[in-house]
Scaffold this active site. Structure first.
Site, PDB file in Angstrom:
ATOM      1  N   ASP A  51      38.902  38.129  28.995  1.00 24.91           N
ATOM      2  CA  ASP A  51      38.981  38.449  30.398  1.00 24.91           C
ATOM      3  C   ASP A  51      37.614  38.087  30.988  1.00 24.91           C
ATOM      4  OD1 ASP A  51      39.862  39.806  32.770  1.00 24.91           O
ATOM      5  OD2 ASP A  51      38.506  41.416  32.213  1.00 24.91           O
ATOM      6  N   ASP A  54      38.208  44.596  29.251  1.00 22.78           N
ATOM      7  CA  ASP A  54      37.577  45.887  29.528  1.00 22.78           C
ATOM      8  C   ASP A  54      38.601  46.944  29.907  1.00 22.78           C
ATOM      9  OD1 ASP A  54      38.316  44.930  31.962  1.00 22.78           O
ATOM     10  OD2 ASP A  54      36.405  45.263  32.959  1.00 22.78           O
ATOM     11  N   ASP A  98      43.945  44.479  32.368  1.00 24.66           N
ATOM     12  CA  ASP A  98      44.284  43.641  31.218  1.00 24.66           C
ATOM     13  C   ASP A  98      44.763  44.446  30.013  1.00 24.66           C
ATOM     14  OD1 ASP A  98      41.871  44.681  30.375  1.00 24.66           O
ATOM     15  OD2 ASP A  98      40.750  42.848  30.821  1.00 24.66           O
TER      16      ASP A  98
HETATM   17  P1  ADP Z   1      39.630  39.391  35.954  1.00 24.71           P
HETATM   18  O1  ADP Z   1      40.860  38.849  35.342  1.00 24.71           O
HETATM   19  O2  ADP Z   1      38.583  38.354  36.139  1.00 24.71           O
HETATM   20  O3  ADP Z   1      39.102  40.601  35.240  1.00 24.71           O
HETATM   21  P2  ADP Z   1      41.157  40.880  37.900  1.00 24.71           P
HETATM   22  O4  ADP Z   1      42.472  40.420  37.381  1.00 24.71           O
HETATM   23  O5  ADP Z   1      40.749  42.266  37.614  1.00 24.71           O
HETATM   24  O6  ADP Z   1      40.006  39.855  37.442  1.00 24.71           O
HETATM   25  O7  ADP Z   1      41.135  40.662  39.468  1.00 24.71           O
HETATM   26  C1  ADP Z   1      41.481  39.411  40.025  1.00 24.71           C
HETATM   27  C2  ADP Z   1      41.168  39.340  41.499  1.00 24.71           C
HETATM   28  O8  ADP Z   1      41.952  40.278  42.217  1.00 24.71           O
HETATM   29  C3  ADP Z   1      39.746  39.696  41.822  1.00 24.71           C
HETATM   30  O9  ADP Z   1      38.903  38.575  41.713  1.00 24.71           O
HETATM   31  C4  ADP Z   1      39.880  40.163  43.269  1.00 24.71           C
HETATM   32  O10 ADP Z   1      39.865  39.065  44.131  1.00 24.71           O
HETATM   33  C5  ADP Z   1      41.231  40.801  43.314  1.00 24.71           C
HETATM   34  N1  ADP Z   1      41.147  42.269  43.161  1.00 24.71           N
HETATM   35  C6  ADP Z   1      41.512  43.001  42.092  1.00 24.71           C
HETATM   36  N2  ADP Z   1      41.306  44.306  42.288  1.00 24.71           N
HETATM   37  C7  ADP Z   1      40.763  44.423  43.520  1.00 24.71           C
HETATM   38  C8  ADP Z   1      40.293  45.522  44.307  1.00 24.71           C
HETATM   39  N3  ADP Z   1      40.338  46.784  43.869  1.00 24.71           N
HETATM   40  N4  ADP Z   1      39.793  45.255  45.523  1.00 24.71           N
HETATM   41  C9  ADP Z   1      39.745  43.987  45.972  1.00 24.71           C
HETATM   42  N5  ADP Z   1      40.147  42.936  45.278  1.00 24.71           N
HETATM   43  C10 ADP Z   1      40.660  43.108  44.072  1.00 24.71           C
HETATM   44 MG    MG Z   2      38.737  42.497  34.148  1.00 26.16          MG
END
Ligand code: ADP
Ligand code: MG
Length: 634
Positions: free
Chosen positions: A327, A524, A528
């Protein structure tokens, strides 16, 4: 040697010692008799009886209780039968040697296995009994068990932290090596979490208790490691299964050999002696102990280095992993994101930030933390938002005094029907993480957020590749430009980067990668957990604290150090190699001894020494894994 190590407590290892001494004493006298001068017959007989009782009764008891309670034949039984057979043909001395060596090596083995198991016990001893509770303006010493979340405790410099909590006053360096395996002290300030059994080096800290004793990080670690040790790895189950079948086969084989030899015209005594020798030579003690000796040592070494495996099975699977999927946010990056730009389309920046921070007040996503911190830094009070729901990997929505509002990525914006105005085009083309916020289809503004790479990420990935991992993948819900920038900084190729994913897409990608061999997913726990659970090996990062990740994962890295992941992978492979060495050696030694017993008139004492010596060698070989390969030199 066949004591069932997995079910016994460490302390039992010492129980055999007096018996061993007794056995040796009896044996000493018997030997004197045989070599130096004839001793009175009564004395010799007495000594032998003592030797047989001391060396034979404990294994007989264990054999009978296994037979009775689990309906299984164990190897102890083989030893007792062999010794009795020897005694019945006038080779009582040889039988005594067998029993004595059996109990000596049993004791040594118990000790060794105890050592392999002790990592967590050390941790338990580091848990303070009492804490200094701050109440009504006074400080009072109380039992740690009485503390409940919300209580305030005072930590003095040099003292062990008695609870999991959050610093509400003071700053100081903490040595967290007991939990994370990290020897470098960490500076912690207001709001930082502290963990039970770590050491407060220099600060005077006031800490608010966040978790009671039973739920603390250390309690969870202890639970995990103890459960891990009790759960059997597949290869361990195999050796148990094999041991059981094999024990019966050996008994039957010895009886058969006896019958055949008698049929060939041997005397009964000679045939019985030979059958007893074969019984010992063919006993699978070394085979049975090969696997647990290695697995327990590896589990212990890794726990000390801050890497917890949920059982030997996870350890074995990690050795087979071909693809490591990561991730991005919070795993390859620190998760300590920072707001780098704000663009409010209506009203001022502060008002816009108040709205976004209000929405994100409860979210555990790293981006939410960045927005809250930005608001705090500007002295902006977040507005009240209710009915908040999170859309994983998209954003978040809720209702304020004026109606429904939302914040999230481009996918969220499009779903809400909000179009991108020209003044935002430049921001949207950049390679920073971009969060939009709006009210229905009206866009209110956008924020850019930057998140640093973990300092250990690049090296950690390189070490994994160097360690023979075929494929690395970065999977992120973030936009392609951000993913490409981070990927490049990590030395990843375009084909190793997947962006714009929803949690379900990560699961699909893990499944796809699984066609080429075992997959590990490192995350984390935020957005995921499904992929963590689906992967052959789920690895949770920086767990000292986060329950979700600990639940879903098979392996937990207590520290945020990706170098540990490569070390854990290397350890898993070393464990596999040592198990193979052990099994090869144990089976080989058995074949040699059996051949000797069948065709070369191998004397019983030699069979005994070969058998017990081989068993000990296998245990010691497994113990090599204890030499702490996970902790890197500071
Ligand atoms: P990663 O896979 O890199 O860990 P996430 O899947 O957690 O990222 O999140 C993907 C995208 O969704 C973030 O880059 C953001 O744009 C959006 N996002 C997720 N959660 C939030 C939140 N609580 N507030 C605003 N945007 C969010
Ligand atoms: Mg993440």
């Amino acid at each position: 040697m066949a004591h069932d190590h997995s079910d016994e407590a460490v302390s039992e290892g010492e129980a055999d010692v007096p018996l061993t001494v007794l056995t040796w004493a009896g044996l000493g006298i018997a030997t004197l008799d045989a070599t130096v001068q004839p001793l009175p017959l009564g004395l010799v007989a007495g000594a032998l009886v003592v030797a047989y009782l001391a060396g034979g009764v404990p294994p007989l008891r264990s054999a009978l209780s296994d037979l009775w309670q689990r309906r299984t034949l164990n190897i102890d039984l083989l030893m007792v039968v062999a010794a009795l057979a020897a005694a019945s043909v006038g080779a009582a001395l040889e039988g005594a040697v067998l029993l004595a060596l059996f109990s000596v090596s049993g004791t040594l083995e118990h000790r060794a296995m105890g050592k392999a198991r002790r990592a967590v016990e050390a941790l338990m001893q580091l848990r303070p009994e009492t804490a200094l509770k701050f109440e009504d303006g006074a400080v009072r010493e109380v039992q740690v068990a009485e503390l409940v979340p919300g209580d305030l405790v005072i930590l003095r410099p040099g003292a062990r932290v008695p609870v999991d909590g959050r610093i509400v006053e003071g700053t100081g360096h903490l040595d967290e090596s007991t939990i994370t395996g990290e020897s470098e002290p960490r500076l912690k300030a207001l709001g930082a979490s502290v963990h039970e059994a770590t050491v407060n080096l220099d600060g005077i800290l006031t800490v608010e208790v966040t978790r009671g004793l039973a739920e603390s990080t250390v309690a969870q670690m202890i639970r995990l490691v103890t459960e891990a040790q009790a759960m059997k790895a597949p290869s361990e189950r195999f050796s148990d299964w094999f041991g059981q079948r094999y024990t019966i086969a050996v008994l039957a084989g010895a009886v058969l050999a006896f019958a055949v030899l008698v049929g060939l015209g041997w005397t009964l005594d000679e045939a019985l002696y030979r059958a007893a020798t074969l019984l010992v030579a063919a006993s699978p003690c070394a085979v049975v102990i090969s696997v647990p000796a290695a697995i327990l040592s590896a589990l212990s070494a890794s726990a000390r280095g801050g890497v917890l495996f949920k059982g030997g099975a996870a350890l074995e699977r990690l050795a087979d992993v071909k693809t490591f999927a990561f991730d991005k946010t919070g795993t390859l990056t620190t998760g300590q994101a920072e707001v780098t730009g704000i663009l409010a389309l209506q009203g001022d920046e502060d008002g816009f930030l108040a709205l976004v921070a209000g929405l994100e007040a409860q979210s555990e996503h790293p981006i939410a933390g960045a927005l809250r911190r930005a608001a705090e830094a500007r002295g902006v009070i977040p507005i009240a938002v209710r009915d908040v729901t999170s859309n994983p990997s998209e954003g978040i929505s809720g209702v304020d005094s004026l109606g429904p509002i939302w914040a999230g990525n481009a996918r969220m914006r499009e779903r809400m029907g909000a179009t991108l105005p020209p003044d935002l085009q430049a921001m949207a083309d950049g390679s920073e993480t971009l969060i939009f916020a709006g009210r229905g289809d009206r866009l209110l503004g956008a924020v850019t957020v930057a998140d640093d790479l973990r300092p250990t990420a690049r090296e950690g990935l390189a070490a994994l590749k160097a360690g023979g991992v075929a494929r690395i993948l970065m999977m992120t819900g973030d936009r392609a430009p951000v993913a490409a920038r981070i990927g490049a900084a990590l030395g990843l190729k375009d084909s190793e980067i997947e962006s714009g994913l929803l949690p379900a897409d990560k699961v699909t990608l893990v499944d796809a990668a699984a066609k080429r061999g075992a997959v590990a997913f490192v995350g984390d726990g935020v957005n995921d957990a499904a992929a963590l659970a689906r992967a052959d090996v789920g690895v949770a990062m920086g767990v000292a604290g986060s329950e979700v990740a600990l639940q879903a994962a098979d392996v937990a890295l207590m520290a945020d150090d990706l170098g540990r992941l490569a070390a854990a992978h290397a350890l898993a492979r070393r464990t596999r190699a040592i198990i193979r060495q052990n099994l090869t050696f144990a089976i080989g030694a058995m074949l040699v001894l059996v051949t000797g017993g069948l065709f070369f008139n191998l004397p019983l004492p030699l069979a005994v020494i070969g058998h017990e010596g081989g068993t000990l060698l296998v245990v010691l070989n497994g113990l090599r894994l204890l030499a702490d390969p996970i902790r890197r030199p500071a």
